[in-house]
Design a protein around this motif. Structure first.
Motif, PDB file in Angstrom:
ATOM      1  N   VAL A  20       0.836  -1.202   0.000  1.00  7.63           N
ATOM      2  CA  VAL A  20       0.000   0.000   0.000  1.00  7.63           C
ATOM      3  C   VAL A  20       0.867   1.247   0.000  1.00  7.63           C
ATOM      4  CG1 VAL A  20      -1.639   1.351   1.363  1.00  7.63           C
ATOM      5  CG2 VAL A  20      -2.004  -1.095   1.033  1.00  7.63           C
ATOM      6  N   GLY A  21       1.934   1.224   0.813  1.00 11.74           N
ATOM      7  CA  GLY A  21       2.821   2.373   0.873  1.00 11.74           C
ATOM      8  C   GLY A  21       3.466   2.682  -0.466  1.00 11.74           C
ATOM      9  N   GLN A  22       3.794   1.638  -1.237  1.00 11.35           N
ATOM     10  CA  GLN A  22       4.391   1.852  -2.553  1.00 11.35           C
ATOM     11  C   GLN A  22       3.375   2.379  -3.560  1.00 11.35           C
ATOM     12  OE1 GLN A  22       6.722  -1.600  -3.920  1.00 11.35           O
ATOM     13  NE2 GLN A  22       6.854  -2.262  -1.816  1.00 11.35           N
ATOM     14  N   LEU A  23       2.124   1.891  -3.455  1.00 13.69           N
ATOM     15  CA  LEU A  23       1.125   2.206  -4.475  1.00 13.69           C
ATOM     16  C   LEU A  23       0.319   3.468  -4.168  1.00 13.69           C
ATOM     17  CD1 LEU A  23      -0.259  -1.383  -5.208  1.00 13.69           C
ATOM     18  CD2 LEU A  23       1.456  -0.090  -6.498  1.00 13.69           C
ATOM     19  N   PHE A  24      -0.060   3.666  -2.905  1.00 10.96           N
ATOM     20  CA  PHE A  24      -1.013   4.721  -2.570  1.00 10.96           C
ATOM     21  C   PHE A  24      -0.494   5.764  -1.595  1.00 10.96           C
ATOM     22  CE2 PHE A  24      -3.486   0.856  -3.539  1.00 10.96           C
ATOM     23  CZ  PHE A  24      -4.151   1.314  -4.655  1.00 10.96           C
ATOM     24  N   GLY A  25       0.723   5.632  -1.131  1.00  9.89           N
ATOM     25  CA  GLY A  25       1.264   6.649  -0.245  1.00  9.89           C
ATOM     26  C   GLY A  25       1.489   6.142   1.166  1.00  9.89           C
ATOM     27  N   ARG A  26       2.487   6.726   1.787  1.00  9.17           N
ATOM     28  CA  ARG A  26       2.915   6.248   3.095  1.00  9.17           C
ATOM     29  C   ARG A  26       1.952   6.625   4.206  1.00  9.17           C
ATOM     30  NH1 ARG A  26       8.677   8.708   1.383  1.00  9.17           N
ATOM     31  NH2 ARG A  26       9.255   7.096  -0.089  1.00  9.17           N
ATOM     32  N   ARG A  27       1.293   7.787   4.086  1.00  8.07           N
ATOM     33  CA  ARG A  27       0.368   8.186   5.141  1.00  8.07           C
ATOM     34  C   ARG A  27      -0.810   7.212   5.219  1.00  8.07           C
ATOM     35  NH1 ARG A  27      -0.919  12.252   8.527  1.00  8.07           N
ATOM     36  NH2 ARG A  27      -3.125  12.446   9.039  1.00  8.07           N
ATOM     37  N   LEU A  28      -1.356   6.824   4.082  1.00  9.89           N
ATOM     38  CA  LEU A  28      -2.470   5.876   4.087  1.00  9.89           C
ATOM     39  C   LEU A  28      -2.042   4.543   4.680  1.00  9.89           C
ATOM     40  CD1 LEU A  28      -5.303   4.979   3.367  1.00  9.89           C
ATOM     41  CD2 LEU A  28      -4.501   4.467   1.047  1.00  9.89           C
ATOM     42  N   ALA A  29      -0.843   4.095   4.326  1.00  5.95           N
ATOM     43  CA  ALA A  29      -0.340   2.857   4.909  1.00  5.95           C
ATOM     44  C   ALA A  29      -0.222   2.983   6.422  1.00  5.95           C
ATOM     45  CB  ALA A  29       1.023   2.513   4.303  1.00  5.95           C
ATOM     46  N   GLY A  30       0.211   4.155   6.906  1.00  4.59           N
ATOM     47  CA  GLY A  30       0.308   4.370   8.347  1.00  4.59           C
ATOM     48  C   GLY A  30      -1.042   4.329   9.030  1.00  4.59           C
ATOM     49  N   LEU A  31      -2.045   4.959   8.405  1.00  2.00           N
ATOM     50  CA  LEU A  31      -3.399   4.923   8.970  1.00  2.00           C
ATOM     51  C   LEU A  31      -3.898   3.489   9.116  1.00  2.00           C
ATOM     52  CD1 LEU A  31      -5.183   7.881   7.150  1.00  2.00           C
ATOM     53  CD2 LEU A  31      -4.912   7.637   9.621  1.00  2.00           C
ATOM     54  N   LEU A  32      -3.680   2.682   8.094  1.00  2.69           N
ATOM     55  CA  LEU A  32      -4.108   1.290   8.153  1.00  2.69           C
ATOM     56  C   LEU A  32      -3.363   0.524   9.238  1.00  2.69           C
ATOM     57  CD1 LEU A  32      -4.370   0.490   4.335  1.00  2.69           C
ATOM     58  CD2 LEU A  32      -6.229   0.983   5.930  1.00  2.69           C
ATOM     59  N   ALA A  33      -2.082   0.826   9.408  1.00  3.57           N
ATOM     60  CA  ALA A  33      -1.305   0.155  10.451  1.00  3.57           C
ATOM     61  C   ALA A  33      -1.778   0.557  11.843  1.00  3.57           C
ATOM     62  CB  ALA A  33       0.175   0.493  10.295  1.00  3.57           C
ATOM     63  N   GLY A  34      -2.257   1.803  11.981  1.00  2.00           N
ATOM     64  CA  GLY A  34      -2.738   2.255  13.281  1.00  2.00           C
ATOM     65  C   GLY A  34      -4.040   1.596  13.701  1.00  2.00           C
ATOM     66  N   LEU A  35      -4.846   1.170  12.724  1.00  2.00           N
ATOM     67  CA  LEU A  35      -6.112   0.511  13.041  1.00  2.00           C
ATOM     68  C   LEU A  35      -5.855  -0.864  13.672  1.00  2.00           C
ATOM     69  CD1 LEU A  35      -8.147   1.431   9.844  1.00  2.00           C
ATOM     70  CD2 LEU A  35      -8.536   2.267  12.166  1.00  2.00           C
ATOM     71  N   PRO A  36      -6.867  -1.442  14.341  1.00  2.00           N
ATOM     72  CA  PRO A  36      -6.656  -2.706  15.075  1.00  2.00           C
ATOM     73  C   PRO A  36      -6.631  -3.929  14.169  1.00  2.00           C
ATOM     74  CG  PRO A  36      -8.919  -1.996  15.334  1.00  2.00           C
ATOM     75  CD  PRO A  36      -8.208  -0.880  14.593  1.00  2.00           C
ATOM     76  N   THR A  37      -5.823  -3.899  13.131  1.00  2.00           N
ATOM     77  CA  THR A  37      -5.774  -5.006  12.189  1.00  2.00           C
ATOM     78  C   THR A  37      -5.204  -6.274  12.818  1.00  2.00           C
ATOM     79  OG1 THR A  37      -3.735  -3.982  11.412  1.00  2.00           O
ATOM     80  CG2 THR A  37      -5.691  -3.649  10.082  1.00  2.00           C
ATOM     81  N   VAL A  38      -4.314  -6.139  13.776  1.00  2.00           N
ATOM     82  CA  VAL A  38      -3.773  -7.284  14.510  1.00  2.00           C
ATOM     83  C   VAL A  38      -4.438  -7.400  15.876  1.00  2.00           C
ATOM     84  CG1 VAL A  38      -1.692  -8.250  15.562  1.00  2.00           C
ATOM     85  CG2 VAL A  38      -1.572  -7.220  13.295  1.00  2.00           C
ATOM     86  N   THR A  39      -4.729  -6.276  16.511  1.00  2.00           N
ATOM     87  CA  THR A  39      -5.318  -6.287  17.854  1.00  2.00           C
ATOM     88  C   THR A  39      -6.701  -6.931  17.872  1.00  2.00           C
ATOM     89  OG1 THR A  39      -4.122  -4.241  18.351  1.00  2.00           O
ATOM     90  CG2 THR A  39      -5.925  -4.840  19.817  1.00  2.00           C
ATOM     91  N   ALA A  40      -7.525  -6.629  16.865  1.00  2.00           N
ATOM     92  CA  ALA A  40      -8.893  -7.156  16.857  1.00  2.00           C
ATOM     93  C   ALA A  40      -8.923  -8.687  16.828  1.00  2.00           C
ATOM     94  CB  ALA A  40      -9.670  -6.570  15.674  1.00  2.00           C
ATOM     95  N   PRO A  41      -8.224  -9.346  15.900  1.00  2.00           N
ATOM     96  CA  PRO A  41      -8.227 -10.812  15.938  1.00  2.00           C
ATOM     97  C   PRO A  41      -7.661 -11.375  17.238  1.00  2.00           C
ATOM     98  CG  PRO A  41      -7.409 -10.020  13.835  1.00  2.00           C
ATOM     99  CD  PRO A  41      -7.501  -8.834  14.735  1.00  2.00           C
ATOM    100  N   ALA A  42      -6.640 -10.711  17.797  1.00  2.00           N
ATOM    101  CA  ALA A  42      -6.053 -11.193  19.047  1.00  2.00           C
ATOM    102  C   ALA A  42      -7.070 -11.150  20.183  1.00  2.00           C
ATOM    103  CB  ALA A  42      -4.824 -10.353  19.396  1.00  2.00           C
ATOM    104  N   LEU A  43      -7.837 -10.063  20.279  1.00  2.00           N
ATOM    105  CA  LEU A  43      -8.834  -9.953  21.347  1.00  2.00           C
ATOM    106  C   LEU A  43      -9.973 -10.949  21.144  1.00  2.00           C
ATOM    107  CD1 LEU A  43      -9.107  -6.087  21.926  1.00  2.00           C
ATOM    108  CD2 LEU A  43      -7.861  -7.777  23.266  1.00  2.00           C
ATOM    109  N   VAL A  44     -10.369 -11.168  19.905  1.00  2.00           N
ATOM    110  CA  VAL A  44     -11.410 -12.166  19.631  1.00  2.00           C
ATOM    111  C   VAL A  44     -10.934 -13.550  20.072  1.00  2.00           C
ATOM    112  CG1 VAL A  44     -12.647 -13.372  17.801  1.00  2.00           C
ATOM    113  CG2 VAL A  44     -12.507 -10.881  17.779  1.00  2.00           C
ATOM    114  N   TRP A  45      -9.703 -13.874  19.757  1.00  2.00           N
ATOM    115  CA  TRP A  45      -9.143 -15.162  20.146  1.00  2.00           C
ATOM    116  C   TRP A  45      -9.114 -15.298  21.672  1.00  2.00           C
ATOM    117  CZ3 TRP A  45      -7.991 -19.209  17.037  1.00  2.00           C
ATOM    118  CH2 TRP A  45      -7.288 -20.271  17.608  1.00  2.00           C
ATOM    119  N   LEU A  46      -8.708 -14.242  22.364  1.00  2.00           N
ATOM    120  CA  LEU A  46      -8.670 -14.286  23.826  1.00  2.00           C
ATOM    121  C   LEU A  46     -10.067 -14.461  24.402  1.00  2.00           C
ATOM    122  CD1 LEU A  46      -6.073 -11.449  24.553  1.00  2.00           C
ATOM    123  CD2 LEU A  46      -5.730 -13.908  24.834  1.00  2.00           C
ATOM    124  N   ALA A  47     -11.067 -13.798  23.789  1.00  5.81           N
ATOM    125  CA  ALA A  47     -12.442 -13.927  24.270  1.00  5.81           C
ATOM    126  C   ALA A  47     -12.959 -15.343  24.095  1.00  5.81           C
ATOM    127  CB  ALA A  47     -13.346 -12.940  23.529  1.00  5.81           C
TER     128      ALA A  47
END
Length: 274
Positions: A20-47
Protein backbone atom coordinates in the motif's frame (compact mmCIF):
# COMPACT_ATOMS: atom_id res chain seq x y z
CA UNK A 1 -1.59 -22.26 17.94
CA UNK A 2 -2.42 -18.65 18.78
CA UNK A 3 1.23 -17.70 18.36
CA UNK A 4 1.38 -19.12 14.82
CA UNK A 5 -1.89 -17.43 13.87
CA UNK A 6 -0.70 -14.04 15.10
CA UNK A 7 2.69 -14.50 13.44
CA UNK A 8 1.12 -15.20 10.04
CA UNK A 9 -1.41 -12.38 10.46
CA UNK A 10 1.27 -9.85 11.38
CA UNK A 11 3.53 -10.93 8.52
CA UNK A 12 0.65 -10.67 6.04
CA UNK A 13 -0.35 -7.22 7.30
CA UNK A 14 3.21 -5.91 7.09
CA UNK A 15 3.54 -7.16 3.51
CA UNK A 16 0.20 -5.58 2.55
CA UNK A 17 1.11 -2.28 4.18
CA UNK A 18 4.45 -2.18 2.38
CA UNK A 19 2.56 -2.69 -0.87
CA UNK A 20 0.00 0.00 0.00
CA UNK A 21 2.82 2.37 0.87
CA UNK A 22 4.39 1.85 -2.55
CA UNK A 23 1.13 2.21 -4.48
CA UNK A 24 -1.01 4.72 -2.57
CA UNK A 25 1.26 6.65 -0.25
CA UNK A 26 2.91 6.25 3.10
CA UNK A 27 0.37 8.19 5.14
CA UNK A 28 -2.47 5.88 4.09
CA UNK A 29 -0.34 2.86 4.91
CA UNK A 30 0.31 4.37 8.35
CA UNK A 31 -3.40 4.92 8.97
CA UNK A 32 -4.11 1.29 8.15
CA UNK A 33 -1.30 0.15 10.45
CA UNK A 34 -2.74 2.26 13.28
CA UNK A 35 -6.11 0.51 13.04
CA UNK A 36 -6.66 -2.71 15.07
CA UNK A 37 -5.77 -5.01 12.19
CA UNK A 38 -3.77 -7.28 14.51
CA UNK A 39 -5.32 -6.29 17.85
CA UNK A 40 -8.89 -7.16 16.86
CA UNK A 41 -8.23 -10.81 15.94
CA UNK A 42 -6.05 -11.19 19.05
CA UNK A 43 -8.83 -9.95 21.35
CA UNK A 44 -11.41 -12.17 19.63
CA UNK A 45 -9.14 -15.16 20.15
CA UNK A 46 -8.67 -14.29 23.83
CA UNK A 47 -12.44 -13.93 24.27
CA UNK A 48 -13.16 -17.31 22.71
CA UNK A 49 -10.41 -19.04 24.66
CA UNK A 50 -10.68 -17.37 28.09
CA UNK A 51 -14.16 -15.85 28.30
CA UNK A 52 -15.78 -12.42 28.34
CA UNK A 53 -14.26 -11.11 31.56
CA UNK A 54 -10.77 -11.90 30.36
CA UNK A 55 -11.47 -10.23 27.01
CA UNK A 56 -12.78 -7.05 28.65
CA UNK A 57 -9.61 -6.72 30.75
CA UNK A 58 -7.48 -7.44 27.68
CA UNK A 59 -9.34 -4.76 25.71
CA UNK A 60 -8.48 -2.21 28.39
CA UNK A 61 -4.85 -3.30 28.11
CA UNK A 62 -4.98 -2.82 24.34
CA UNK A 63 -6.18 0.77 24.87
CA UNK A 64 -3.20 1.43 27.13
CA UNK A 65 -0.95 -0.17 24.54
CA UNK A 66 -2.00 2.53 22.06
CA UNK A 67 -0.34 5.17 24.24
CA UNK A 68 2.89 3.16 24.26
CA UNK A 69 2.69 2.79 20.47
CA UNK A 70 2.29 6.56 20.09
CA UNK A 71 5.38 7.17 22.23
CA UNK A 72 7.29 4.66 20.10
CA UNK A 73 6.28 6.37 16.85
CA UNK A 74 6.97 9.88 18.11
CA UNK A 75 10.41 9.00 19.44
CA UNK A 76 11.37 7.13 16.28
CA UNK A 77 10.24 10.02 14.08
CA UNK A 78 12.24 12.57 16.05
CA UNK A 79 15.46 10.58 16.32
CA UNK A 80 15.31 9.29 12.73
CA UNK A 81 15.80 12.82 11.40
CA UNK A 82 19.29 12.90 12.94
CA UNK A 83 20.44 9.33 13.50
CA UNK A 84 20.42 5.92 11.87
CA UNK A 85 18.01 3.02 12.19
CA UNK A 86 19.67 1.39 15.20
CA UNK A 87 19.75 4.52 17.35
CA UNK A 88 16.19 5.48 16.37
CA UNK A 89 14.92 2.01 17.26
CA UNK A 90 16.65 2.02 20.66
CA UNK A 91 15.25 5.46 21.47
CA UNK A 92 11.74 4.41 20.43
CA UNK A 93 11.92 1.21 22.49
CA UNK A 94 13.09 3.15 25.53
CA UNK A 95 10.26 5.68 25.16
CA UNK A 96 7.66 2.89 25.03
CA UNK A 97 9.17 0.70 27.77
CA UNK A 98 9.98 3.31 30.44
CA UNK A 99 6.27 4.11 31.16
CA UNK A 100 5.36 0.42 31.58
CA UNK A 101 5.40 0.45 35.42
CA UNK A 102 2.81 3.24 35.40
CA UNK A 103 0.52 1.24 33.10
CA UNK A 104 -0.52 -0.94 36.04
CA UNK A 105 -2.40 2.06 37.43
CA UNK A 106 -4.83 1.78 34.49
CA UNK A 107 -5.57 -1.91 34.93
CA UNK A 108 -9.36 -2.35 34.99
CA UNK A 109 -10.07 1.37 34.52
CA UNK A 110 -11.53 1.74 31.06
CA UNK A 111 -12.51 5.42 31.18
CA UNK A 112 -9.18 6.52 32.65
CA UNK A 113 -7.29 4.36 30.16
CA UNK A 114 -9.23 5.95 27.28
CA UNK A 115 -8.51 9.47 28.53
CA UNK A 116 -4.79 8.86 29.09
CA UNK A 117 -4.28 7.04 25.80
CA UNK A 118 -6.22 9.66 23.80
CA UNK A 119 -4.22 12.46 25.42
CA UNK A 120 -0.87 10.79 24.71
CA UNK A 121 -1.82 10.01 21.10
CA UNK A 122 -3.12 13.55 20.50
CA UNK A 123 0.03 15.13 21.93
CA UNK A 124 2.19 12.80 19.82
CA UNK A 125 0.23 13.71 16.69
CA UNK A 126 0.66 17.42 17.39
CA UNK A 127 4.38 17.02 18.05
CA UNK A 128 5.10 15.36 14.68
CA UNK A 129 5.45 18.09 12.05
CA UNK A 130 4.69 17.45 8.39
CA UNK A 131 7.94 16.83 6.55
CA UNK A 132 8.57 16.69 2.83
CA UNK A 133 9.14 13.02 2.05
CA UNK A 134 11.71 12.01 -0.55
CA UNK A 135 10.54 10.05 -3.60
CA UNK A 136 9.88 6.34 -3.16
CA UNK A 137 13.12 4.42 -3.13
CA UNK A 138 13.62 1.43 -5.41
CA UNK A 139 12.77 -1.73 -3.48
CA UNK A 140 15.24 -4.58 -3.28
CA UNK A 141 13.66 -7.78 -4.62
CA UNK A 142 12.24 -9.88 -1.76
CA UNK A 143 13.12 -7.32 0.92
CA UNK A 144 9.50 -6.47 1.94
CA UNK A 145 8.79 -10.17 2.51
CA UNK A 146 11.92 -10.52 4.62
CA UNK A 147 10.76 -7.59 6.76
CA UNK A 148 7.29 -9.12 7.01
CA UNK A 149 8.71 -12.48 8.04
CA UNK A 150 10.83 -10.98 10.80
CA UNK A 151 7.84 -9.01 12.11
CA UNK A 152 5.75 -12.19 12.07
CA UNK A 153 8.31 -14.14 14.09
CA UNK A 154 8.50 -11.38 16.71
CA UNK A 155 4.70 -11.26 16.91
CA UNK A 156 4.56 -15.02 17.42
CA UNK A 157 7.05 -14.76 20.28
CA UNK A 158 4.92 -12.06 21.92
CA UNK A 159 1.81 -14.25 21.58
CA UNK A 160 3.61 -17.14 23.26
CA UNK A 161 4.37 -14.94 26.26
CA UNK A 162 0.90 -13.40 26.55
CA UNK A 163 -0.87 -16.25 28.45
CA UNK A 164 1.69 -16.02 31.22
CA UNK A 165 1.08 -12.37 32.10
CA UNK A 166 -2.67 -12.10 32.79
CA UNK A 167 -5.52 -10.46 30.82
CA UNK A 168 -4.47 -6.80 31.13
CA UNK A 169 -0.91 -7.36 29.97
CA UNK A 170 -2.07 -9.83 27.34
CA UNK A 171 -4.09 -6.91 25.95
CA UNK A 172 -1.06 -4.63 26.05
CA UNK A 173 0.95 -7.26 24.19
CA UNK A 174 -1.90 -7.59 21.68
CA UNK A 175 -1.27 -3.96 20.67
CA UNK A 176 2.52 -3.76 20.22
CA UNK A 177 4.34 -1.46 17.76
CA UNK A 178 5.61 -4.42 15.73
CA UNK A 179 4.15 -3.40 12.39
CA UNK A 180 5.12 0.26 12.71
CA UNK A 181 8.63 -0.70 13.73
CA UNK A 182 9.10 -3.05 10.78
CA UNK A 183 7.77 -0.65 8.14
CA UNK A 184 9.35 2.52 9.58
CA UNK A 185 12.77 0.89 9.89
CA UNK A 186 12.62 -0.29 6.31
CA UNK A 187 11.60 3.13 4.99
CA UNK A 188 14.24 4.80 7.16
CA UNK A 189 16.97 2.46 5.95
CA UNK A 190 16.15 2.91 2.27
CA UNK A 191 15.13 6.58 2.15
CA UNK A 192 16.38 8.32 5.30
CA UNK A 193 14.47 9.61 8.30
CA UNK A 194 12.17 11.84 6.28
CA UNK A 195 10.97 8.82 4.29
CA UNK A 196 9.46 7.27 7.43
CA UNK A 197 7.74 10.45 8.67
CA UNK A 198 4.49 10.30 6.63
CA UNK A 199 3.94 6.68 7.61
CA UNK A 200 4.56 7.41 11.29
CA UNK A 201 2.27 10.45 11.26
CA UNK A 202 -0.49 8.42 9.63
CA UNK A 203 0.07 5.61 12.13
CA UNK A 204 -0.40 7.89 15.12
CA UNK A 205 -3.61 9.23 13.58
CA UNK A 206 -4.91 5.68 13.17
CA UNK A 207 -4.22 4.90 16.83
CA UNK A 208 -7.24 6.98 17.88
CA UNK A 209 -9.36 4.52 15.91
CA UNK A 210 -7.68 1.64 17.73
CA UNK A 211 -8.47 3.26 21.08
CA UNK A 212 -12.11 3.59 20.03
CA UNK A 213 -12.13 -0.06 18.97
CA UNK A 214 -10.72 -1.29 22.28
CA UNK A 215 -13.14 0.76 24.35
CA UNK A 216 -16.15 -0.23 22.23
CA UNK A 217 -15.14 -3.90 22.31
CA UNK A 218 -14.87 -3.85 26.11
CA UNK A 219 -18.35 -2.30 26.45
CA UNK A 220 -20.05 -4.37 23.76
CA UNK A 221 -18.69 -7.62 25.18
CA UNK A 222 -20.96 -7.05 28.19
CA UNK A 223 -24.08 -7.35 26.03
CA UNK A 224 -23.26 -9.05 22.69
CA UNK A 225 -21.66 -12.26 21.46
CA UNK A 226 -18.01 -12.07 20.53
CA UNK A 227 -18.33 -11.78 16.73
CA UNK A 228 -20.95 -8.97 16.63
CA UNK A 229 -19.11 -7.09 19.37
CA UNK A 230 -15.84 -7.27 17.44
CA UNK A 231 -17.41 -6.24 14.13
CA UNK A 232 -19.28 -3.27 15.62
CA UNK A 233 -16.21 -2.16 17.56
CA UNK A 234 -14.06 -2.39 14.44
CA UNK A 235 -16.62 -0.31 12.53
CA UNK A 236 -16.52 2.33 15.29
CA UNK A 237 -12.72 2.51 15.07
CA UNK A 238 -12.72 2.78 11.27
CA UNK A 239 -15.43 5.45 11.21
CA UNK A 240 -13.61 7.56 13.79
CA UNK A 241 -10.35 7.28 11.86
CA UNK A 242 -12.08 8.24 8.60
CA UNK A 243 -13.84 11.22 10.23
CA UNK A 244 -10.62 12.52 11.78
CA UNK A 245 -8.66 12.08 8.55
CA UNK A 246 -11.38 13.78 6.48
CA UNK A 247 -11.49 16.69 8.93
CA UNK A 248 -7.71 16.96 8.87
CA UNK A 249 -7.58 16.98 5.08
CA UNK A 250 -10.14 19.78 4.92
CA UNK A 251 -8.22 21.78 7.49
CA UNK A 252 -4.93 21.30 5.64
CA UNK A 253 -6.59 22.26 2.35
CA UNK A 254 -8.07 25.40 3.91
CA UNK A 255 -4.70 26.35 5.41
CA UNK A 256 -2.96 25.83 2.06
CA UNK A 257 -5.60 27.92 0.27
CA UNK A 258 -5.25 30.73 2.82
CA UNK A 259 -1.47 30.71 2.45
CA UNK A 260 -1.74 30.74 -1.35
CA UNK A 261 -4.16 33.68 -1.24
CA UNK A 262 -1.86 35.61 1.05
CA UNK A 263 1.10 35.07 -1.28
CA UNK A 264 -0.96 36.16 -4.31
CA UNK A 265 -2.18 39.29 -2.52
CA UNK A 266 1.34 40.19 -1.46
CA UNK A 267 2.67 39.77 -4.99
CA UNK A 268 -0.03 41.98 -6.52
CA UNK A 269 0.07 44.79 -3.93
CA UNK A 270 1.85 47.82 -5.45
CA UNK A 271 4.80 49.18 -3.53
CA UNK A 272 5.14 52.86 -2.87
CA UNK A 273 8.24 54.77 -3.89
CA UNK A 274 9.75 57.62 -1.94
Amino acid sequence: MDWAYKAMLTATMVALLLTVGQLFGRRLAGLLAGLPTVTAPALVWLALEHGRGYAVEAAIGSVVGCALCALFALSYEWVAQRRGVGVALLAALAASVVPLPMADLLDGRLVLAMLVASLVVSVAAGAMPARAAPPVTVIVRGEPWLTAGVAGMVSGAVALAAPQVGPFWAGVLASPPLIVAAVAMRQHALGGGAAASPFLRGYVGGLLGRIAFGAAFALLMLALPVAPAALLAFAVGCLLTWALEWTGQRRRAATAATGSSAVTLASTTPTSTA
